[in-house]
Write an enzyme that holds these catalytic residues in place. Structure first.
Site, PDB file in Angstrom:
ATOM      1  CD  GLU A 158      -4.994   8.752   8.678  1.00 45.25           C
ATOM      2  OE1 GLU A 158      -4.786   9.522   7.726  1.00 45.25           O
ATOM      3  OE2 GLU A 158      -5.545   7.643   8.558  1.00 45.25           O
ATOM      4  CB  SER A 161      -1.001   0.080   1.152  1.00 43.63           C
ATOM      5  OG  SER A 161      -1.131  -1.085   1.838  1.00 43.63           O
TER       6      SER A 161
HETATM    7  P1  GTP Z   1      -5.828   9.435   1.682  1.00 42.83           P
HETATM    8  O1  GTP Z   1      -4.954   9.678   0.512  1.00 42.83           O
HETATM    9  O2  GTP Z   1      -6.904   8.406   1.439  1.00 42.83           O
HETATM   10  O3  GTP Z   1      -5.051   9.138   2.922  1.00 42.83           O
HETATM   11  O4  GTP Z   1      -6.612  10.777   1.879  1.00 42.83           O
HETATM   12  P2  GTP Z   1      -6.393  11.917   2.949  1.00 42.83           P
HETATM   13  O5  GTP Z   1      -4.974  12.012   3.314  1.00 42.83           O
HETATM   14  O6  GTP Z   1      -7.098  13.146   2.466  1.00 42.83           O
HETATM   15  O7  GTP Z   1      -7.104  11.315   4.220  1.00 42.83           O
HETATM   16  P3  GTP Z   1      -8.506  11.376   4.912  1.00 42.83           P
HETATM   17  O8  GTP Z   1      -8.204  11.927   6.258  1.00 42.83           O
HETATM   18  O9  GTP Z   1      -9.599  12.018   4.148  1.00 42.83           O
HETATM   19  O10 GTP Z   1      -8.861   9.816   5.007  1.00 42.83           O
HETATM   20  C1  GTP Z   1      -7.918   8.894   5.427  1.00 42.83           C
HETATM   21  C2  GTP Z   1      -8.505   7.573   5.856  1.00 42.83           C
HETATM   22  O11 GTP Z   1      -9.793   7.725   6.440  1.00 42.83           O
HETATM   23  C3  GTP Z   1      -8.724   6.574   4.755  1.00 42.83           C
HETATM   24  O12 GTP Z   1      -7.545   5.858   4.497  1.00 42.83           O
HETATM   25  C4  GTP Z   1      -9.805   5.670   5.368  1.00 42.83           C
HETATM   26  O13 GTP Z   1      -9.253   4.781   6.334  1.00 42.83           O
HETATM   27  C5  GTP Z   1     -10.658   6.657   6.106  1.00 42.83           C
HETATM   28  N1  GTP Z   1     -11.734   7.179   5.244  1.00 42.83           N
HETATM   29  C6  GTP Z   1     -11.787   8.412   4.663  1.00 42.83           C
HETATM   30  N2  GTP Z   1     -12.904   8.566   3.964  1.00 42.83           N
HETATM   31  C7  GTP Z   1     -13.600   7.418   4.084  1.00 42.83           C
HETATM   32  C8  GTP Z   1     -14.869   6.961   3.565  1.00 42.83           C
HETATM   33  O14 GTP Z   1     -15.566   7.650   2.831  1.00 42.83           O
HETATM   34  N3  GTP Z   1     -15.258   5.702   3.914  1.00 42.83           N
HETATM   35  C9  GTP Z   1     -14.529   4.893   4.720  1.00 42.83           C
HETATM   36  N4  GTP Z   1     -15.005   3.653   4.995  1.00 42.83           N
HETATM   37  N5  GTP Z   1     -13.327   5.279   5.216  1.00 42.83           N
HETATM   38  C10 GTP Z   1     -12.860   6.520   4.899  1.00 42.83           C
HETATM   39 MG    MG Z   2      -4.837   7.971   4.316  1.00 46.92          MG
END
Ligand code: GTP
Ligand code: MG
Length: 242
Positions: A176, A86
Site C-alpha cells: 500500500e 495490528s
Molecule cells: P483500512 O481497513 O483502514 O485499511 O481501510 P481501507 O482498506 O478502506 O483503507 P483506506 O485506503 O481508506 O485507508 C488506509 C489508510 O489510510 C489508513 O490505515 C490510514 O493510514 C490512512 N487514512 C485513511 N483515512 C484516514 C483519515 O481519515 N485520517 C488519517 N489520519 N489517516 C487516514
Molecule cells: Mg489500511
C-alpha cells in the site's frame, strides 16, 4: 571524491533455527503452532522484499527527476511493516480467521510506504510514473485528493502488486502506497493524534474536528497558491484556485 558504501550485515534467523527454538518453548497455551509461526515469519520476509522493491523504484524516479529537471518531487518516504498485533487486530475486527492464508487473501496493507511530496503535481507525476511500470500491477486506487474524506483527509492511496523473486519463483505481493504532500501529511498527523484522544469530552472532540476540517480547506488553498508560484517560476501553466 571518495564514495562510501554501507553494507547491512545483520544476520537473519533461518526458518530451521526458528522452528527449533519454538519447539523448545511450551506453545501449548498458544493459538499458533511452531509451523504456523515459521510460515508467518517467511511471509513477512516476502512483504519486506516487496516494500524494498517499491521504495527502490521510487528512489530511482526521484533521482531521475533531480538529474533531468533539477527538482526533487519526493520530500521523504516512510515505510513500515504492519506489526503482528495490528495484523491480528485487523483480522479480528473484520471477523476473519487468524491464519497466514487469511493475511495473504485479505490484508493489502501489511507492507506500507508513505511518499511525502513537495507539491500536488509531484504526487500525480510520481504515482503515474510508478503505476505505468510494466513489472508491477495496480490493484486499487483511492483518490482522496480529488474526493477528500468527510473529515478533510486528503491523500492518494494506491495498492500495487509487485513480484518478489524467491527460489520458488515470482510471488506477487501487495504494497500500500500513500502519496501525499507535506501539507496533507502535516494535517493527517494531527488528525491521527486526535483520533486516539478518546479521553477528551465529546464537545471538545467535535470542536477540534470542525477546526481540523477548516484547516484542511485552508491548507488546500495555500497549496494551490504555492504550487502556482512554483509552476510559474518553472514555466509551467498555473491552475485555477478551487
Ligand atoms: P483500512 O481497513 O483502514 O485499511 O481501510 P481501507 O482498506 O478502506 O483503507 P483506506 O485506503 O481508506 O485507508 C488506509 C489508510 O489510510 C489508513 O490505515 C490510514 O493510514 C490512512 N487514512 C485513511 N483515512 C484516514 C483519515 O481519515 N485520517 C488519517 N489520519 N489517516 C487516514
Ligand atoms: Mg489500511
Amino acid at each position: 571524491i571518495l564514495e562510501c558504501v554501507i553494507l547491512d550485515r545483520h544476520s537473519r534467523l533461518s526458518s530451521a533455527d526458528l522452528k527449533a527454538r519454538l519447539k523448545g518453548l511450551n506453545l501449548s497455551d498458544s493459538i499458533f503452532t511452531a509451523d504456523q509461526i515459521t510460515e508467518f515469519v517467511d511471509l513477512m520476509q516476502v512483504y519486506e522484499g516487496a516494500m524494498y522493491e517499491i521504495s527502490t523504484k521510487l528512489e530511482i524516479l526521484d533521482n531521475e527527476f533531480q538529474v533531468r529537471f533539477a527538482h526533487d518531487p519526493i520530500h521523504h518516504m516512510e515505510r513500515r511493516l504492519k506489526s503482528v498485533n495490528s495484523i491480528i487486530g485487523k483480522l479480528e475486527r473484520k471477523g476473519l480467521p487468524i491464519a497466514v492464508e487469511s493475511i495473504k487473501d485479505n490484508l493489502f496493507d501489511v507492507a506500507g510506504i508513505r511518499v511525502i511530496c513537495n507539491y500536488r503535481d509531484d504526487v500525480y507525476s510520481v504515482s503515474n510514473y510508478l503505476s505505468a511500470q510494466s513489472d508491477i500491477q495496480v490493484l486499487r486506487v483511492k483518490d482522496y485528493i480529488k474526493r477528500p474524506k468527510q473529515n478533510g483527509y486528503r491523500s492518494l492511496h494506491v495498492i500495487y502488486a509487485v513480484p518478489v523473486f524467491l527460489s520458488s519463483g515470482a510471488h506477487y505481493t501487495p504494497v500500500e502506497v500513500q502519496f501525499r504532500t507535506i501539507a496533507m501529511d502535516y494535517w493527517a498527523s494531527l488528525e491521527h493524534a486526535l483520533r486516539y484522544k478518546t479521553d477528551l469530552p465529546d464537545a471538545r472532540l467535535n470542536e477540534h474536528s470542525q477546526t481540523l476540517l477548516d484547516c484542511a480547506r485552508s491548507l488546500q488553498n495555500i497549496e494551490v497558491q504555492m504550487q502556482n508560484i512554483h509552476r510559474d517560476i518553472n514555466g509551467a501553466p498555473v491552475v485555477e484556485q478551487t
